[in-house]
Design an enzyme around this catalytic site. Structure first.
Site, PDB file in Angstrom:
ATOM      1  N   GLY A 173      45.647  19.998  46.748  1.00 25.03           N
ATOM      2  CA  GLY A 173      45.856  20.609  45.425  1.00 25.03           C
ATOM      3  C   GLY A 173      47.284  21.104  45.286  1.00 25.03           C
ATOM      4  O   GLY A 173      47.851  21.647  46.230  1.00 25.03           O
TER       5      GLY A 173
ATOM      6  N   ASP B 147      44.735  28.804  47.895  1.00 26.49           N
ATOM      7  CA  ASP B 147      43.586  29.483  48.524  1.00 26.49           C
ATOM      8  C   ASP B 147      44.016  30.467  49.614  1.00 26.49           C
ATOM      9  O   ASP B 147      43.254  31.365  49.967  1.00 26.49           O
ATOM     10  CB  ASP B 147      42.628  28.450  49.146  1.00 26.49           C
TER      11      ASP B 147
ATOM     12  N   ARG C 245      32.510  44.575  26.009  1.00 30.88           N
ATOM     13  CA  ARG C 245      31.897  43.484  26.768  1.00 30.88           C
ATOM     14  C   ARG C 245      32.230  43.587  28.258  1.00 30.88           C
ATOM     15  O   ARG C 245      33.272  44.107  28.630  1.00 30.88           O
ATOM     16  CB  ARG C 245      32.400  42.137  26.261  1.00 30.88           C
TER      17      ARG C 245
ATOM     18  N   MET D 258      39.589  30.214  41.605  1.00 30.81           N
ATOM     19  CA  MET D 258      39.401  29.184  42.641  1.00 30.81           C
ATOM     20  C   MET D 258      39.421  29.838  44.029  1.00 30.81           C
ATOM     21  O   MET D 258      39.271  31.037  44.171  1.00 30.81           O
ATOM     22  CB  MET D 258      40.494  28.134  42.517  1.00 30.81           C
ATOM     23  N   GLY D 259      39.643  29.028  45.037  1.00 32.55           N
ATOM     24  CA  GLY D 259      39.724  29.550  46.406  1.00 32.55           C
ATOM     25  C   GLY D 259      38.789  28.861  47.383  1.00 32.55           C
ATOM     26  O   GLY D 259      38.778  29.172  48.566  1.00 32.55           O
ATOM     27  N   ARG D 260      37.951  27.975  46.832  1.00 36.08           N
ATOM     28  CA  ARG D 260      36.982  27.246  47.651  1.00 36.08           C
ATOM     29  C   ARG D 260      36.141  28.215  48.501  1.00 36.08           C
ATOM     30  O   ARG D 260      35.498  29.074  47.940  1.00 36.08           O
ATOM     31  CB  ARG D 260      37.711  26.230  48.524  1.00 36.08           C
TER      32      ARG D 260
ATOM     33  N   GLU E 188      34.991  31.063  42.960  1.00 36.45           N
ATOM     34  CA  GLU E 188      34.173  29.875  42.659  1.00 36.45           C
ATOM     35  C   GLU E 188      33.192  29.514  43.779  1.00 36.45           C
ATOM     36  O   GLU E 188      32.156  28.909  43.539  1.00 36.45           O
ATOM     37  CB  GLU E 188      35.089  28.667  42.401  1.00 36.45           C
TER      38      GLU E 188
HETATM   39  O1  F6P Z   1      42.513  23.857  47.505  1.00 33.08           O
HETATM   40  C1  F6P Z   1      43.045  24.313  46.318  1.00 33.08           C
HETATM   41  C2  F6P Z   1      42.052  24.210  45.207  1.00 33.08           C
HETATM   42  O2  F6P Z   1      42.695  24.627  44.032  1.00 33.08           O
HETATM   43  C3  F6P Z   1      40.737  24.973  45.399  1.00 33.08           C
HETATM   44  O3  F6P Z   1      40.869  26.339  45.130  1.00 33.08           O
HETATM   45  C4  F6P Z   1      39.832  24.252  44.448  1.00 33.08           C
HETATM   46  O4  F6P Z   1      38.472  24.400  44.781  1.00 33.08           O
HETATM   47  C5  F6P Z   1      40.280  22.837  44.608  1.00 33.08           C
HETATM   48  O5  F6P Z   1      41.631  22.878  45.012  1.00 33.08           O
HETATM   49  C6  F6P Z   1      40.193  21.994  43.370  1.00 33.08           C
HETATM   50  O6  F6P Z   1      40.479  20.698  43.719  1.00 33.08           O
HETATM   51  P1  F6P Z   1      40.933  19.560  42.717  1.00 33.08           P
HETATM   52  O7  F6P Z   1      42.344  19.803  42.352  1.00 33.08           O
HETATM   53  O8  F6P Z   1      40.794  18.305  43.494  1.00 33.08           O
HETATM   54  O9  F6P Z   1      40.028  19.651  41.530  1.00 33.08           O
END
Ligand code: F6P
Length: 347
Positions: free
Chosen positions: A16, A132, A167, A174-176, A227
């Site tokens: 990424g 990440d 609200r 993100m961050g896997r 995520e």
């Molecule tokens: O590894 C970096 C990252 O941005 C993660 O946080 C995310 O889950 C993933 O890449 C998304 O991947 P792609 O760019 O292939 O959709």
């Protein structure tokens, strides 16, 4: 022993993208040019190595790219170890191009392939780059701080609506499988709470916090959700699985919002930030760190230190065997998580 025999190096960026890669590229190109070493960018990561696609990088070419996000030599998630004959093609192309050493900039997957190529006999230097920040043995990875800044800016823009409309607002980042993006952003935002993959999401606790907070008079809130967080019945998985076996994540917060509603009758709004957090111009600290990574890369090339990843510790470049950097993923500690959670629970 010095390695002044290296006259040409290859540089690839894999996985990424992020905002400060071009800062690194600019700096390493300038540093190598001053040493009389040529540098060729590999187009689109390992894909370009397999297909023999290179582009010469000069200080004139990279002049100005430091203000831009992404990677000027492009990236992909190509895994040569999943393509028949690809590794031999890489070895042949590197020899054909007279490339004496290969710089691999990326996350765990990119560095994992770099390690295997080093074991095949190539002279490889790794550089950690991922929003990440989940690579072991380094304080930071290129791209992380810019992403945190993007998240904080975007989340701050939602607080006005959260306040005006009373609200509860979930910001999904993100961050896997790592929670650093969520943790650092939540701390910087003063978020009411956060959920990260390292610890199972306690949605009863979150629902209770929302109720106590509202009863006490604060009728809006901000929650940062990573995520990769685990909840029972949450549909984390979308359709894609990449060449390294990773599931594409995103959207768990919608399920979390529904569960919260079923518990207390209040449905939080959800904002999934997605690629906005990975894009745009780098923040100054990221750009600065990129120059340190580049300085460490040059030192390794000159001193013939291969098979190492340039890490940053206390803002200084240090060497870590790539094997140590990719032996697992870096995770948020219980202590750091509890600290961030406690700051939001004042009700
Ligand atoms: O590894 C970096 C990252 O941005 C993660 O946080 C995310 O889950 C993933 O890449 C998304 O991947 P792609 O760019 O292939 O959709």
């Amino acid at each position: 022993m010095g390695n002044s025999d290296i006259k040409k190096v290859g540089l690839l960026t894999g996985g990424g993208d992020s905002s400060a890669i071009n800062d690194y590229i600019r700096t390493i190109v300038i540093l190598l040019e001053k040493q009389g070493i040529k540098i060729h960018g590999v187009k689109g990561s390992y894909k370009g190595l397999i297909e023999d696609e290179f582009m010469e990088l000069t200080s004139k070419f990279v002049d100005g790219i430091q203000c831009t996000g992404g990677t000027c030599i492009k990236t992909s998630r190509t895994n040569p170890y999943k393509i028949e004959g690809a590794v031999q093609k890489i070895i042949n192309n590197i020899e054909k191009q007279n490339i004496g050493a290969l710089i691999c900039v990326g996350g765990n997957d990119t560095l994992g392939v770099a390690l295997k190529l080093a074991e095949e006999g190539l002279k490889v230097i790794g550089v950690p780059q991922t929003i990440d920040n989940d690579i072991m043995e380094t304080d930071y990875c290129i791209g992380f701080h810019s992403a945190v800044e993007n998240i904080v800016k975007c989340a701050n823009m939602t607080i006005t609506s959260a306040y005006s409309h009373e609200r509860e607002m979930i910001i999904e980042v993100m961050g896997r499988d790592s929670g650093f993006l969520a943790l650092n952003s939540a701390l910087a935002l003063g978020a009411d709470s956060l959920l990260i993959p390292e610890f199972p999401a306690d949605l009863d606790k979150l629902a209770d916090l929302i109720q106590r907070k509202r009863k006490a008079g604060k009728k809006h809130g901000l929650y940062v959700v990573a995520e990769g967080v685990q909840i029972q019945g949450g549909k984390q998985i979308q359709d894609d699985i990449d060449a390294f076996g990773h599931k594409k994540l995103g959207g768990i917060s919608y399920t979390i919002a529904e569960i919260i509603e079923s518990k207390i009758g209040i449905k939080p709004n959800v904002v999934v930030l997605g690629y906005t957090q990975r894009g745009g111009t780098p923040c100054p600290y990221d750009a600065y760190l990129s120059t340190i990574f580049a300085k460490g890369t040059l030192d390794n090339l000159i001193n013939g230190k291969f098979g190492y990843m340039v890490a940053v510790k206390n803002e200084k470049p240090v060497n870590v065997p790539i094997a140590d950097a990719v032996k697992g993923i870096r995770l948020v500690s219980r202590e750091d998580y509890d600290f961030a959670v406690s700051l939001g629970d004042i009700w």
